[in-house]
Design an enzyme around this catalytic site. Structure first.
Site, mmCIF file in Angstrom:
data_model
loop_
_atom_site.group_PDB
_atom_site.id
_atom_site.type_symbol
_atom_site.label_atom_id
_atom_site.label_comp_id
_atom_site.label_asym_id
_atom_site.label_seq_id
_atom_site.Cartn_x
_atom_site.Cartn_y
_atom_site.Cartn_z
ATOM 1 N N ARG A 54 87.281 76.220 41.447
ATOM 2 C CA ARG A 54 86.142 76.987 40.936
ATOM 3 C C ARG A 54 85.994 78.348 41.610
ATOM 4 O O ARG A 54 85.862 79.387 40.932
ATOM 5 C CB ARG A 54 84.832 76.203 41.156
ATOM 6 C CG ARG A 54 84.587 75.106 40.188
ATOM 7 C CD ARG A 54 83.889 73.950 40.875
ATOM 8 N NE ARG A 54 84.879 73.292 41.708
ATOM 9 C CZ ARG A 54 85.640 72.279 41.266
ATOM 10 N NH1 ARG A 54 85.419 71.759 40.096
ATOM 11 N NH2 ARG A 54 86.589 71.769 42.021
ATOM 12 N N THR A 55 85.977 78.366 42.944
ATOM 13 C CA THR A 55 85.682 79.603 43.661
ATOM 14 C C THR A 55 86.768 80.640 43.391
ATOM 15 O O THR A 55 86.476 81.802 43.102
ATOM 16 C CB THR A 55 85.572 79.313 45.178
ATOM 17 O OG1 THR A 55 84.729 78.177 45.353
ATOM 18 C CG2 THR A 55 85.005 80.485 45.918
ATOM 19 N N LYS A 82 105.601 81.180 58.009
ATOM 20 C CA LYS A 82 106.581 81.524 59.056
ATOM 21 C C LYS A 82 105.881 81.800 60.384
ATOM 22 O O LYS A 82 106.496 82.261 61.333
ATOM 23 C CB LYS A 82 107.373 82.764 58.640
ATOM 24 C CG LYS A 82 108.175 82.612 57.369
ATOM 25 C CD LYS A 82 108.930 83.914 57.092
ATOM 26 C CE LYS A 82 109.261 84.071 55.637
ATOM 27 N NZ LYS A 82 109.595 85.449 55.290
ATOM 28 N N ARG A 104 88.921 82.410 51.962
ATOM 29 C CA ARG A 104 88.585 80.997 52.231
ATOM 30 C C ARG A 104 89.524 80.525 53.329
ATOM 31 O O ARG A 104 90.737 80.755 53.266
ATOM 32 C CB ARG A 104 88.754 80.135 50.989
ATOM 33 C CG ARG A 104 88.669 78.656 51.323
ATOM 34 C CD ARG A 104 88.577 77.758 50.137
ATOM 35 N NE ARG A 104 87.266 77.857 49.519
ATOM 36 C CZ ARG A 104 86.824 77.005 48.593
ATOM 37 N NH1 ARG A 104 87.591 76.007 48.193
ATOM 38 N NH2 ARG A 104 85.631 77.153 48.073
ATOM 39 N N HIS A 132 79.297 78.718 52.808
ATOM 40 C CA HIS A 132 79.907 79.022 51.512
ATOM 41 C C HIS A 132 78.820 79.769 50.720
ATOM 42 O O HIS A 132 78.185 79.233 49.817
ATOM 43 C CB HIS A 132 80.289 77.708 50.822
ATOM 44 C CG HIS A 132 81.157 77.853 49.611
ATOM 45 N ND1 HIS A 132 81.429 79.066 49.004
ATOM 46 C CD2 HIS A 132 81.809 76.916 48.864
ATOM 47 C CE1 HIS A 132 82.213 78.855 47.962
ATOM 48 N NE2 HIS A 132 82.466 77.576 47.853
HETATM 49 N N1 CP Z 1 82.574 74.502 44.953
HETATM 50 C C1 CP Z 1 83.793 74.864 45.396
HETATM 51 O O1 CP Z 1 83.936 75.546 46.397
HETATM 52 O O2 CP Z 1 84.824 74.384 44.630
HETATM 53 P P1 CP Z 1 86.353 74.783 44.858
HETATM 54 O O3 CP Z 1 86.785 74.161 46.162
HETATM 55 O O4 CP Z 1 87.095 74.217 43.674
HETATM 56 O O5 CP Z 1 86.437 76.275 44.928
#
Ligand code: CP
Length: 302
Positions: A54-55, A82, A104, A132
């Site tokens: 999603r993100t 590496k 991320r 998040h």
């Molecule tokens: N909600 C969320 O962070 O989903 P993803 O890990 O799929 O990005």
């Protein structure tokens, strides 16, 4: 602001500005041509060191809707395998004079480290168990769309709170509004340092029966170092949200989940696919919310 590293650092006023801007961008996304020239000529890179559906996809769509040039960095096919460090990866990317870095990472604090070491705007797309922020913003946007407000709402956050960056960002965001927050789950999955404005319930039914919003969380097995629950089957039996909840939930209560959801662990299909669930609305709102965040950040001049 140059960066969005966490909700903790931003004010209620800034959150409201992001939500209002997201509302305007959501209107753009209903048009035939779902794109604005706002950030034409600027570049974004999506740096995902952890899996995401999603993100990652909604950041990419948000960037493209804003006419940014987009680079997707895949860790598994990069020189990270590496042994290249995060710092050297960052400096390499920075050499392309990118304007936005979406990151991320499994390490809490990684987004702040990157933000402190680059003039580019940095957006935290999830760092370890820390924050998040764009998930909390899209959650707030979705709640306001359905309930018309945040103030005055009772919100139950259910499940693996101790390992959840989504729970932390939502806690910070909802605490800036006049909400009543309850953490619901087994003692092993609730933090020991619960803030004074948060109630605790070790009983699913009691914890959610008065809630306007029930936020479920994924059981994060990849972050659990030890046995926090006897088994997933037992977790579902005691803590999973199942069809019987329809008999005691408030008639207008909504059910949320940031995804990825585990059907038969945190939630039954009966609930996930019911009209009470706004899980796919949350996914849809990820694009407009992330467009708003990108649009409102300003790169530091060097
Ligand atoms: N909600 C969320 O962070 O989903 P993803 O890990 O799929 O990005």
């Amino acid at each position: 602001m140059k960066d969005l590293v966490g909700i903790k650092e931003i004010s209620r006023q800034e959150i409201e500005e992001i939500l209002n801007t997201a509302r305007a961008f959501k209107e753009v996304l209903t048009r035939d041509i779902k794109k604005v020239p706002t950030l034409r000529g600027k570049t974004a890179i999506n740096l995902f060191f952890e899996p995401s559906t999603r993100t990652r996809t909604s950041f990419e769509l948000a960037e493209k809707r804003l006419s940014l040039d987009v680079l997707n960095f895949s860790v598994s096919t990069s020189s990270v395998v590496k042994g290249e460090t995060l710092y050297d990866t960052l400096k390499t990317i920075e050499s392309y004079n990118v304007d936005y870095i979406v990151i991320r990472h499994s390490a809490s604090g990684a987004a702040k480290f990157v933000a402190d070491n680059t003039p580019a705007c940095v957006i935290n797309a999830g760092d370890g168990t820390n924050e998040h922020p764009t998930q909390a913003l899209l959650d707030a946007f979705s709640i306001v769309e359905v309930k018309g407000k945040l103030d005055g709402l009772k919100i139950a956050i259910v499940g693996d709170i101790i390992h959840s960056r989504v729970a932390r960002s939502n806690l910070y965001l909802l605490s800036k509004f006049d909400t009543e927050i309850t953490f619901v789950g087994p003692p092993t999955l609730l933090p020991s340092d619960v803030p004074s404005n948060v109630s605790i319930s070790y009983d699913l039914k009691k914890g959610i029966k008065d809630a306007d919003v029930v936020m479920l969380l994924r059981i994060q097995l990849e972050r659990q170092k030890g046995a926090f629950i006897p088994s997933l089957k037992e977790y579902f039996h005691v803590w999973g949200l199942k069809g019987d909840a329809f008999s005691y939930l408030k008639k207008d209560a909504i059910v949320m989940h940031p995804g990825p959801m585990n059907r038969g662990v945190e939630i039954s299909s009966e609930i996930a696919d019911s009209p009470r669930s706004i899980i796919l609305r949350q996914v849809t709102n990820g694009i407009a919310t992330r467009m708003a965040v990108i649009y409102l950040l300003t790169r530091r001049e060097v």
